[in-house]
Design a protein around this motif. Structure first.
Motif, PDB file in Angstrom:
ATOM      1  N   ASP A  52     -32.301  53.237 -62.674  1.00 45.77           N
ATOM      2  CA  ASP A  52     -33.142  53.295 -61.481  1.00 45.77           C
ATOM      3  C   ASP A  52     -33.085  51.995 -60.689  1.00 45.77           C
ATOM      4  O   ASP A  52     -33.047  52.006 -59.456  1.00 45.77           O
ATOM      5  CB  ASP A  52     -34.593  53.590 -61.876  1.00 45.77           C
ATOM      6  N   ALA A  53     -33.089  50.861 -61.404  1.00 46.99           N
ATOM      7  CA  ALA A  53     -33.013  49.570 -60.721  1.00 46.99           C
ATOM      8  C   ALA A  53     -31.684  49.419 -59.997  1.00 46.99           C
ATOM      9  O   ALA A  53     -31.615  48.879 -58.882  1.00 46.99           O
ATOM     10  CB  ALA A  53     -33.204  48.437 -61.735  1.00 46.99           C
ATOM     11  N   LYS A  54     -30.629  49.905 -60.617  1.00 45.21           N
ATOM     12  CA  LYS A  54     -29.300  49.826 -60.002  1.00 45.21           C
ATOM     13  C   LYS A  54     -29.257  50.649 -58.715  1.00 45.21           C
ATOM     14  O   LYS A  54     -28.758  50.191 -57.676  1.00 45.21           O
ATOM     15  CB  LYS A  54     -28.250  50.307 -60.994  1.00 45.21           C
ATOM     16  N   ASN A  55     -29.809  51.863 -58.763  1.00 46.21           N
ATOM     17  CA  ASN A  55     -29.832  52.717 -57.572  1.00 46.21           C
ATOM     18  C   ASN A  55     -30.666  52.101 -56.457  1.00 46.21           C
ATOM     19  O   ASN A  55     -30.340  52.224 -55.274  1.00 46.21           O
ATOM     20  CB  ASN A  55     -30.394  54.100 -57.926  1.00 46.21           C
ATOM     21  N   GLN A  56     -31.725  51.408 -56.827  1.00 48.06           N
ATOM     22  CA  GLN A  56     -32.659  50.876 -55.840  1.00 48.06           C
ATOM     23  C   GLN A  56     -32.216  49.533 -55.265  1.00 48.06           C
ATOM     24  O   GLN A  56     -32.428  49.275 -54.076  1.00 48.06           O
ATOM     25  CB  GLN A  56     -34.054  50.739 -56.466  1.00 48.06           C
ATOM     26  N   HIS A  57     -31.606  48.693 -56.062  1.00 45.83           N
ATOM     27  CA  HIS A  57     -31.396  47.306 -55.629  1.00 45.83           C
ATOM     28  C   HIS A  57     -29.946  46.821 -55.587  1.00 45.83           C
ATOM     29  O   HIS A  57     -29.674  45.779 -54.989  1.00 45.83           O
ATOM     30  CB  HIS A  57     -32.183  46.356 -56.544  1.00 45.83           C
ATOM     31  N   TYR A  58     -29.030  47.510 -56.222  1.00 49.13           N
ATOM     32  CA  TYR A  58     -27.675  46.961 -56.340  1.00 49.13           C
ATOM     33  C   TYR A  58     -27.055  46.644 -54.986  1.00 49.13           C
ATOM     34  O   TYR A  58     -26.552  45.532 -54.753  1.00 49.13           O
ATOM     35  CB  TYR A  58     -26.770  47.915 -57.109  1.00 49.13           C
ATOM     36  N   THR A  59     -27.078  47.572 -54.059  1.00 52.61           N
ATOM     37  CA  THR A  59     -26.449  47.362 -52.747  1.00 52.61           C
ATOM     38  C   THR A  59     -27.115  46.215 -52.004  1.00 52.61           C
ATOM     39  O   THR A  59     -26.439  45.342 -51.441  1.00 52.61           O
ATOM     40  CB  THR A  59     -26.512  48.650 -51.914  1.00 52.61           C
ATOM     41  N   ALA A  60     -28.461  46.206 -52.005  1.00 52.44           N
ATOM     42  CA  ALA A  60     -29.186  45.143 -51.304  1.00 52.44           C
ATOM     43  C   ALA A  60     -28.935  43.783 -51.950  1.00 52.44           C
ATOM     44  O   ALA A  60     -28.774  42.769 -51.251  1.00 52.44           O
ATOM     45  CB  ALA A  60     -30.681  45.464 -51.301  1.00 52.44           C
ATOM     46  N   PHE A  61     -28.884  43.768 -53.274  1.00 47.54           N
ATOM     47  CA  PHE A  61     -28.632  42.514 -53.990  1.00 47.54           C
ATOM     48  C   PHE A  61     -27.242  41.977 -53.655  1.00 47.54           C
ATOM     49  O   PHE A  61     -27.068  40.788 -53.369  1.00 47.54           O
ATOM     50  CB  PHE A  61     -28.766  42.756 -55.496  1.00 47.54           C
ATOM     51  N   GLN A  62     -26.253  42.845 -53.690  1.00 43.08           N
ATOM     52  CA  GLN A  62     -24.880  42.460 -53.370  1.00 43.08           C
ATOM     53  C   GLN A  62     -24.784  41.947 -51.932  1.00 43.08           C
ATOM     54  O   GLN A  62     -24.100  40.957 -51.651  1.00 43.08           O
ATOM     55  CB  GLN A  62     -23.946  43.646 -53.586  1.00 43.08           C
ATOM     56  N   ASN A  63     -25.496  42.613 -51.015  1.00 45.89           N
ATOM     57  CA  ASN A  63     -25.480  42.190 -49.616  1.00 45.89           C
ATOM     58  C   ASN A  63     -26.139  40.822 -49.447  1.00 45.89           C
ATOM     59  O   ASN A  63     -25.677  39.986 -48.665  1.00 45.89           O
ATOM     60  CB  ASN A  63     -26.195  43.236 -48.757  1.00 45.89           C
ATOM     61  N   GLU A  64     -27.239  40.587 -50.172  1.00 41.46           N
ATOM     62  CA  GLU A  64     -27.913  39.286 -50.099  1.00 41.46           C
ATOM     63  C   GLU A  64     -26.997  38.156 -50.564  1.00 41.46           C
ATOM     64  O   GLU A  64     -26.981  37.069 -49.985  1.00 41.46           O
ATOM     65  CB  GLU A  64     -29.185  39.305 -50.959  1.00 41.46           C
ATOM     66  N   LEU A  65     -26.237  38.426 -51.603  1.00 43.26           N
ATOM     67  CA  LEU A  65     -25.280  37.416 -52.066  1.00 43.26           C
ATOM     68  C   LEU A  65     -24.273  37.089 -50.974  1.00 43.26           C
ATOM     69  O   LEU A  65     -23.957  35.910 -50.721  1.00 43.26           O
ATOM     70  CB  LEU A  65     -24.555  37.920 -53.322  1.00 43.26           C
ATOM     71  N   ARG A  66     -23.773  38.119 -50.311  1.00 39.06           N
ATOM     72  CA  ARG A  66     -22.775  37.916 -49.259  1.00 39.06           C
ATOM     73  C   ARG A  66     -23.372  37.142 -48.087  1.00 39.06           C
ATOM     74  O   ARG A  66     -22.779  36.178 -47.596  1.00 39.06           O
ATOM     75  CB  ARG A  66     -22.243  39.268 -48.788  1.00 39.06           C
ATOM     76  N   VAL A  67     -24.567  37.531 -47.657  1.00 30.39           N
ATOM     77  CA  VAL A  67     -25.213  36.882 -46.521  1.00 30.39           C
ATOM     78  C   VAL A  67     -25.506  35.413 -46.811  1.00 30.39           C
ATOM     79  O   VAL A  67     -25.411  34.555 -45.926  1.00 30.39           O
ATOM     80  CB  VAL A  67     -26.521  37.633 -46.160  1.00 30.39           C
ATOM     81  N   LYS A  68     -25.846  35.117 -48.035  1.00 33.64           N
ATOM     82  CA  LYS A  68     -26.190  33.731 -48.409  1.00 33.64           C
ATOM     83  C   LYS A  68     -24.960  32.919 -48.803  1.00 33.64           C
ATOM     84  O   LYS A  68     -25.069  31.813 -49.342  1.00 33.64           O
ATOM     85  CB  LYS A  68     -27.195  33.732 -49.568  1.00 33.64           C
ATOM     86  N   GLY A  69     -23.773  33.448 -48.533  1.00 32.20           N
ATOM     87  CA  GLY A  69     -22.548  32.692 -48.806  1.00 32.20           C
ATOM     88  C   GLY A  69     -22.127  32.684 -50.258  1.00 32.20           C
ATOM     89  O   GLY A  69     -21.380  31.796 -50.685  1.00 32.20           O
ATOM     90  N   CYS A  70     -22.597  33.669 -51.030  1.00 32.05           N
ATOM     91  CA  CYS A  70     -22.262  33.731 -52.452  1.00 32.05           C
ATOM     92  C   CYS A  70     -21.421  34.961 -52.782  1.00 32.05           C
ATOM     93  O   CYS A  70     -21.340  35.371 -53.942  1.00 32.05           O
ATOM     94  CB  CYS A  70     -23.541  33.755 -53.285  1.00 32.05           C
ATOM     95  N   GLY A  71     -20.805  35.537 -51.763  1.00 30.82           N
ATOM     96  CA  GLY A  71     -20.030  36.745 -51.992  1.00 30.82           C
ATOM     97  C   GLY A  71     -18.796  36.539 -52.837  1.00 30.82           C
ATOM     98  O   GLY A  71     -18.226  37.498 -53.371  1.00 30.82           O
ATOM     99  N   ASP A  72     -18.376  35.281 -52.962  1.00 39.48           N
ATOM    100  CA  ASP A  72     -17.183  34.999 -53.750  1.00 39.48           C
ATOM    101  C   ASP A  72     -17.485  34.866 -55.244  1.00 39.48           C
ATOM    102  O   ASP A  72     -16.577  34.759 -56.065  1.00 39.48           O
ATOM    103  CB  ASP A  72     -16.528  33.701 -53.264  1.00 39.48           C
ATOM    104  N   ILE A  73     -18.756  34.862 -55.601  1.00 41.37           N
ATOM    105  CA  ILE A  73     -19.137  34.739 -57.009  1.00 41.37           C
ATOM    106  C   ILE A  73     -18.969  36.087 -57.692  1.00 41.37           C
ATOM    107  O   ILE A  73     -19.441  37.110 -57.203  1.00 41.37           O
ATOM    108  CB  ILE A  73     -20.591  34.256 -57.152  1.00 41.37           C
TER     109      ILE A  73
END
Length: 404
Positions: A52-73
Motif C-alpha cells: 500500500d505504501a508503494k502504491n501511495q508514495h513510490y512515484t511521488a518519492f521518486q519525483n521528489e528525489l529528482r526535483v531535489k537533484g538526487c535523481g542520480d542516486i
C-alpha cells in the motif's frame, strides 16, 4: 559519501515541511529521507515499503528525489509485510539482513513507516553492527510534532513547518556499552568496557582507567591471584586519587559507565576483603565458579591446597613460589600414605582428578561428561572449605621429610 541511506515508508499523508538537517541545511519536501539524501549524498537509497505504501508514495518519492537533484542516486525498493504477527516481523528482519552487507556504511532514517518498523529496523541494524560489522554513520528522526509553523503555505493549503531532524547516533553508542556490561555481569570481565572507554575517552585519565580495568580482567581470566590482588589495589588507589576528575570526565565522555562504575569497583574490591591471602584465594575460586570459569577455579583450588600445606611446613607463604624445594615437598605430602586415608586426602584426589581432566582437554580414556565436571568442581570446592582450616588434618605435614 559511499553510504547506503535506509528508510521505511508507511501510508501516512506526509506534508511538505522545511526539514532542518545538521542544524543548518533546510530542505523543503514531504519526505525526511529525501532531505537526508540531498544533504548526505549517499550512493544508494534503500526503502522498505508495504504494498500500500508503494502504491501511495513510490512515484511521488521518486519525483521528489529528482526535483531535489538526487535523481542520480540508486533507489531500491524492498517489499515488506505489515508486521501483523511475529512471523511477519521475522520476514521484515530477514529482508533487512538480506540487503545489508558486511562492512556496509549505513545512514538510517527512522521517521516514516508503521511504528513497529523503525523499532525493528534499529534492533536489526544494531544486531548487524555486532554480527557482521556494519558502519552505522548516522541515525536520524524528523520530529514533525515539535516543528514550528512558518509563513510558507504548501500547495494543499497547509502551513509549512520548520522541522528539526534529530541526530540520534550518540545513543547507538549504548550498544557497545551494553555488550561490555553484559560481559562484566556474566563473566566479571571488564575488557570490553575498557575498549569502549578508550574509544570515547578524550583524556589520559580515561585511558589510565581503561588500562587498569583491562590488566585486572586479564589477570582474572588467566588465573593469577597475586596479579589480581595487585591490580585491584592499583585500581582502588587510582579511583580514590582521581575521584573528582574521573566523575567529571565520565559525566562528559562516558555517561553510561557512570551507572556501573561503582558496582564494578565494589565487586572487584570484595575479592580483597578476607585478610588472609589463602582466604582471598578461596574467595576467588568461588568467584570463578559462580561465573562458570571452571578451568581457572579448579587450577587455583589445587594450587591453594598446596599453599595451605606450605603454610604449615614453612610457617608462612614467603617461599611458596619455590617449585623444587617447597611446592614439590607440599605436593608429595598431599600424595603420601599419611594423607590418603584422611578426609583431606580424599578431597585432594577429587580436586586433582577434575583439574587433570580439564588440563588434558578431555584426552583421557575415562573422561568426565561436561556437566559432570561443573558438578564435581562445585563439590570439590565445598569439600575443600570444610577441611581447609581443620588444623588436625594438616598437622602431620609439618614434620614431613621431602624425598627427591
Amino acid at each position: 559519501m559511499c553510504a547506503t541511506l535506509i528508510g521505511f515508508m508507511g501510508t501516512g499523508n506526509y506534508r511538505y515541511s522545511q526539514y532542518v538537517v545538521n542544524d543548518e541545511t533546510e530542505v523543503r519536501t514531504p519526505y525526511v529521507t529525501v532531505a537526508l539524501a540531498k544533504v548526505k549524498r549517499p550512493s544508494r537509497i534503500l526503502m522498505f515499503m508495504t504494498a500500500d505504501a508503494k502504491n501511495q508514495h513510490y512515484t511521488a518519492f521518486q519525483n521528489e528525489l529528482r526535483v531535489k537533484g538526487c535523481g542520480d542516486i540508486s533507489l531500491d525498493i524492498v517489499d515488506v509485510p505489515l508486521g501483523r504477527n511475529e512471523g511477519e516481523l521475522w520476514v521484515i528482519f530477514r529482508r533487512i539482513v538480506e540487503n545489508v552487507e558486511p562492512g556496509m556504511s549505513v545512514i538510517f532514517d527512522i521517521t516514516h513507516g508503521l511504528r513497529s518498523f523503525p523499532i525493528l529496523g534499529i534492533l536489526s541494524l544494531s544486531y548487524l553492527q555486532f554480527s557482521i560489522g556494519i558502519d552505522l554513520q548516522g541515525l536520524y528522526y524528523g520530529a514533525y510534532d515539535v516543528g514550528v509553523d512558518t509563513d510558507l503555505v504548501s500547495t494543499d493549503g497547509y502551513s509549512v513547518k520548520r522541522v528539526p531532524v534529530f541526530e540520534l547516533s550518540p545513543f547507538i553508542s549504548l550498544l557497545p556499552w551494553m555488550a561490555g556490561v553484559n560481559d562484566f555481569n556474566r563473566y566479571g570481565d571488564s575488557r570490553e568496557l575498557a575498549k569502549v572507554l578508550l574509544k570515547v575517552g578524550a583524556s589520559s585519565k580515561m585511558e589510565e582507567l581503561a588500562e587498569r580495568l583491562s590488566v585486572l580482567s586479564t589477570a582474572l581470566m588467566i588465573g593469577r591471584p597475586e596479579d589480581v590482588e595487585k591490580s585491584v589495589e592499583d585500581l582502588g588507589a587510582f579511583q580514590s586519587k582521581n575521584q573528582a576528575q574521573m566523575a567529571e570526565e565520565i559525566q562528559r565522555w562516558a555517561q553510561p559507565f557512570e551507572l556501573v562504575s561503582d558496582k564494578i569497583l565494589k565487586e572487584y574490591q570484595e575479592l580483597m576483603q578476607p585478610e588472609h591471602p589463602l582466604e582471598r584465594r578461596l574467595g576467588l575460586v568461588e568467584w570463578y565458579l559462580k561465573r562458570q570459569h571452571i578451568s581457572q577455579a579448579m587450577t587455583l583450588l589445587r594450587e591453594t591446597m598446596v599453599s595451605r600445606v606450605i603454610l604449615v611446613q614453612e610457617g608462612s607463604l614467603e617461599n611458596e613460589n619455590k617449585l623444587k624445594s617447597v611446592r614439590e615437598r607440599a605436593e608429595q605430602w598431599l600424595n603420601s600414605l599419611c594423607c590418603k586415608t584422611s578426609p583431606l586426602g580424599k578431597i585432594w584426589r577429587e580436586i586433582g582428578n577434575v583439574r587433570n581432566d580439564i588440563a588434558h582437554c578431555g584426552f583421557r580414556i575415562n573422561r568426565m561428561r561436561l556437566g559432570k565436571i561443573v558438578e564435581k568442581a562445585n563439590i570439590c570446592f565445598e569439600g575443600a572449605k570444610v577441611v581447609f582450616w581443620e588444623e588436625s588434618l594438616w598437622a602431620l605435614a609439618k614434620d614431613y621429610v621431602h624425598t627427591p
